[in-house]
Enzyme design. Sequence first.
Site, short mmCIF file in Angstrom:
data_model
loop_
_atom_site.label_atom_id
_atom_site.label_comp_id
_atom_site.label_asym_id
_atom_site.label_seq_id
_atom_site.Cartn_x
_atom_site.Cartn_y
_atom_site.Cartn_z
CG ASP A 205 -1.83 1.14 1.35
OD1 ASP A 205 -2.31 1.62 0.32
OD2 ASP A 205 -2.05 1.62 2.49
CD GLU A 449 -0.76 -5.78 7.37
OE1 GLU A 449 -1.19 -5.71 6.20
OE2 GLU A 449 -1.21 -5.11 8.31
CE1 TYR A 502 -4.69 0.70 10.04
CE2 TYR A 502 -3.86 -1.55 9.96
CZ TYR A 502 -3.64 -0.19 9.83
OH TYR A 502 -2.40 0.30 9.50
CD GLU A 538 0.72 -1.34 9.71
OE1 GLU A 538 -0.40 -1.27 9.19
OE2 GLU A 538 1.72 -1.78 9.11
C1 GCB Z 1 -1.54 -2.17 6.81
C2 GCB Z 1 -0.25 -2.16 6.09
C3 GCB Z 1 0.15 -0.78 5.63
C4 GCB Z 1 -1.06 -0.06 5.08
C5 GCB Z 1 -2.08 0.09 6.18
C6 GCB Z 1 -3.37 0.76 5.71
O1 GCB Z 1 -1.88 -3.08 7.52
O2 GCB Z 1 0.80 -2.75 6.83
O3 GCB Z 1 1.16 -0.91 4.66
O4 GCB Z 1 -0.74 1.19 4.54
O5 GCB Z 1 -2.43 -1.18 6.66
O6 GCB Z 1 -3.50 1.96 5.83
O7 GCB Z 1 -4.23 0.06 5.18
#
Ligand code: GCB
Length: 636
Positions: A205, A449, A502, A538
Site C-alpha cells: 500500500d 503482513e 484496524y 499499526e
Molecule cells: C496495513 C499495512 C500498511 C497499510 C495500512 C493501511 O496493515 O501494513 O502498509 O498502509 O495497513 O492503511 O491500510
Amino acid sequence: MEISIRFTCFSLCLHVFSNVCFKSNGKPVGMLYPRDSESRSLRHLDGMWNFIIDDSATRNESFVNQWYSNRLSKVGDVIPMPVPASYNDITTSKLVRDFVGWAWYDRSFYLDNAWSNERIVLRIDSAHYNAIVWVNGQEAMSHEGGHLPFEAEVTQMLHLNGENYVTVAINNTLSPTTLPPGAIQYKTDPEKYPSGYFVQNLQMDFFNYAGIHRHVTLYTTPKTYIEDIDIITDIQGNDGIVNFVIYSGGQADLINMKVEVVDKENHVVATSNKYKDTVKIGDANFWWPYTMNYSSSGYLYTLKVTVTDVSRGTVDVYRQPFGIRIVRVTNTSLMINEQPFYCQGVNKHEDSDIRGKGLDYALIARDFSMLKWLGVNCFRTSHYPYAEEIMDQADQQGIVVIDESPGVGISNEDNFSNKSLKHHKAVMTEMYQRDKNRPSVILWSVANEPASNKAAAGPYFKEVIEHVRSLDTTRPVTFVCNQDYNTDVAVQYVDIILVNRYYAWYSDVGHTELIQLQLENDLRHWYQTFSMPVIVSEYGADTIAGFHQEPSFVFTEEYQREFLHEYHKAFDKLRAEFLVGEMPWNFADFMTVQGITRVVGNKKGLLTRQRQPKMSGHLIRDRYTRMINGDTCSLK
Ligand code: GCB
C-alpha cells in the site's frame, strides 16, 4: 504471451546478485559506510544526471541497442533528473510517473591524479529495484532489490586525469519472487486493450517509487584496507564490554593493528592491538533511548581502527561509531540495558512531495524534529530499510528502531517459493551487514503482513528467522502479523509479537465504541497463546486534514482522534500486563497507487505529507509527553 515471458525474464532474472562477500567460514563481510579519514577520500556523484526510459514494447530495446556503450544523449532525448530522488514525480509526464521497466541514467565526471595509488570503489546506497551499472561502458556491478547499498571496486575502469562516465539502468518491475513481491499482468482482451498491454500489480500500500534514491559515491581505500568491523557489546554493572572483530581486505596481510575506543570528549578509553578482542570500559556511558536516560541518551563511542605496515607506515584508518547496550525479551517485557522499555512509537515511510523516496537532509531533520515533538521514542522502518543517514540520526538522537526488511505483502502461494526464500535470506544478510553495529536497532522485522495463515508460511518464516538468528545472536527477531492468533502458523518462531489492528476501520467502520472490547480480547488471546510480549505495530484511520464533523464521522479529524483515544484506553490497561508498545499508522500521510479507497494517497498520518500536525498529532504528543513525564499509569 511470448513478450510476457521475455519481458519478465529479462527484467527480473538477469544479473541476480547479492552484494555481500563471504569469508571462507561463511561469515558475511563488507559494506562499511563510506567515511573519509586520513587514508580515505570520498566524492558524491549526486546532482543532475541525464535520464531516459526504455518504453519500447518489449522493454528491451535499450539492451538490444547497447545503450550502456555510449552516452545516453546519443540514444535519445535525455532529460535532467536529480540524484538522489525518485523519478516518478519530477516531470509532468504520466508515462514517466507510472513507468514500469528499465530507466537509464548517466553522468560524466573528471578525476585528477590524486587517486592514482588508491583502490577506488563505486557505491550506490539504494536504487529501485534491479540495477546494472557501467563505468565508461564496462559493466561494473549489478544488484537485485532496492533499499540496500551495493558497491564494486572500479579502479581499473576509471580514467585518471580525464573524463569518465557512469551509466545506471534500473528496473522497477516487481514479480512473485522479488521483495516486495508483485506481478505483471497482461490484459489480453483485444476489445478492451491494445496489443501487449500490461499492468504492474502491487501487493503493498505505497507508491512504487523508483529511481536512484540515495547517494552515489566514489571513495578510496588504500590497497590494503579495513574491510569490515563487527562490534558486539555487553554490560557488567556499570562497565561496558566491547567485543570486536576487524576484517581486512586487499593485497597484503595487515602487519600491525591498533584499535582505540574513543569517547565523545575524544578521550581514548580502551585500546587493543589485536584484530579480535574484548575490551572493558569502566563506568561506561550506555546507549539509552532519550526517554529512558537524558544524560547519556544516544551516547556513541567510536572504534578507531588503524592499520600500519612497518615499511610504509599507516595504511588505513576507519572510525566506526557504536553504542554500548543490550536488548532482551522476557515473557512480558522488552528490556534495554535490563530496564523495561515501552515503545511510544510510530510507523514511517520514506515519502515526500516531488522527491518520492529520494534522500533529503532537510526532510530527515524535519522528521526527527517532529518525532521529538510527538514524544516518539521508537519507529519501525515500515516497510523496507531506510537510508543510512536516517539510521545515523536514530543512533545519535536515542531513538529506537525496529528494522524491517522489504518483505511486505508476501501473500500468494508463489511468494513462498524456494527462489523467494533464497532471495529473502540474501536480503536479510545485506540488511544485517549494513545495520549490525547500530545501537538504535533493537529488533529485526523480517516481513510485514505476510499470509502467515497459509501452511507454506510456517517453514518459510522458520527458515528466514533462523537465518537472521544465525547472523545475529544479540537482537530479537520478529515479523509483523495481521492474521488471527488461532490461524497463524509463523508467530510461533518469533521472539516478540507485533500485530497490526484496524478495529472500527477495516471492520465495523464507524463503531469506535467496539474498539476497546475487540482489541482487549484479541491481544489477550495472542499473549495467552504464545506467552510473549506484544506490540500493536499499526492502528489508524484515514483522515483528510481540515475535514471536521461533530459527532465524529469517518475521514474527519474528530474521528481519527476518537479512534486513537479508544485504542489508548485498551493500551493503558494492557501495559500493566504484557503490552510493550503502540505504533500509530502512520507518522505522516504518504502516496499510494491510484485506487478508490485512497484519496491521493494514504491519509492515516498524524501529520500531513508536508509534516504539519493534524488533531491526532496533538493527541499523540500529549499522550507521549505525559508518558515521558510519568504522568499516566506507570511503565512496566
Ligand atoms: C496495513 C499495512 C500498511 C497499510 C495500512 C493501511 O496493515 O501494513 O502498509 O498502509 O495497513 O492503511 O491500510
